[in-house]
Design a protein around this motif. Structure first.
Motif, PDB file in Angstrom:
ATOM      1  N   SER A  16     -10.929   0.660 -38.575  1.00 29.35           N
ATOM      2  CA  SER A  16     -12.367   0.823 -38.401  1.00 29.35           C
ATOM      3  C   SER A  16     -13.167   0.009 -39.419  1.00 29.35           C
ATOM      4  CB  SER A  16     -12.749   2.300 -38.492  1.00 29.35           C
ATOM      5  OG  SER A  16     -12.456   2.816 -39.768  1.00 29.35           O
ATOM      6  N   THR A  26     -14.828  -5.120 -35.900  1.00 33.04           N
ATOM      7  CA  THR A  26     -13.723  -4.436 -36.573  1.00 33.04           C
ATOM      8  C   THR A  26     -12.399  -4.741 -35.873  1.00 33.04           C
ATOM      9  OG1 THR A  26     -13.849  -2.449 -35.212  1.00 33.04           O
ATOM     10  CG2 THR A  26     -15.249  -2.504 -37.189  1.00 33.04           C
ATOM     11  N   ALA A  28     -10.504  -2.533 -34.650  1.00 34.37           N
ATOM     12  CA  ALA A  28     -10.486  -1.674 -33.459  1.00 34.37           C
ATOM     13  C   ALA A  28     -11.205  -2.345 -32.291  1.00 34.37           C
ATOM     14  CB  ALA A  28     -11.123  -0.324 -33.778  1.00 34.37           C
TER      15      ALA A  28
END
Length: 134
Positions: A16, A26, A28
């Motif tokens: 994250s 990010t 993610a």
């Protein structure tokens, strides 16, 4: 390695965090763009792993103030080593644009300057080692 709550939390926090200084994208975000089973052409690594590494290095090199032409040449070598065929990576003074495999998605990461000389030399050394690995 067992999946302990601490390890799961650590992995979540790592994914994250932004890919680089003053960057909104990010890990993610990058991983969400690929199916969990998308692999590199040689089948040895997940495509997302290579893309995350390349984008993270690109953002850190831009933030450290390295010349954009040098960054692009270094990233082209890394793409070859990681078998990221069809990769297009363009580096500007404050942004990185990248596309892998000739299709969607296209990643755009705006980067801010972050002059930390110790980090700059470490990132440059890591990038060169990846590019020149045998």
């Amino acid at each position: 390695h067992r999946a302990t709550p601490a390890r799961i939390a650590s992995n979540f926090l790592a994914r994250s965090r932004p890919l680089g200084p003053h960057t909104a994208i990010t890990e993610a975000d990058v991983r969400a763009a690929y199916s969990p089973h998308a692999t590199l052409p040689d089948g040895e690594e997940l495509l997302a792993d290579g893309v995350v590494l390349l984008l993270r290095l690109a953002c850190l090199l831009v933030a450290s103030g390295q010349a954009t032409v040098e960054i692009e040449l270094l990233l082209a070598s890394i793409c070859q080593r990681l078998s990221l065929r069809g990769a297009v990576v363009q580096v500007g003074h404050r942004e990185v644009r990248a596309q892998f495999g000739g299709g969607e998605p296209v990643f755009y990461a705006s980067c801010g300057m972050d002059f930390k000389l110790s980090r700059m030399s470490d990132v440059q050394m890591l990038a060169r080692r990846v590019a020149l690995a045998k």
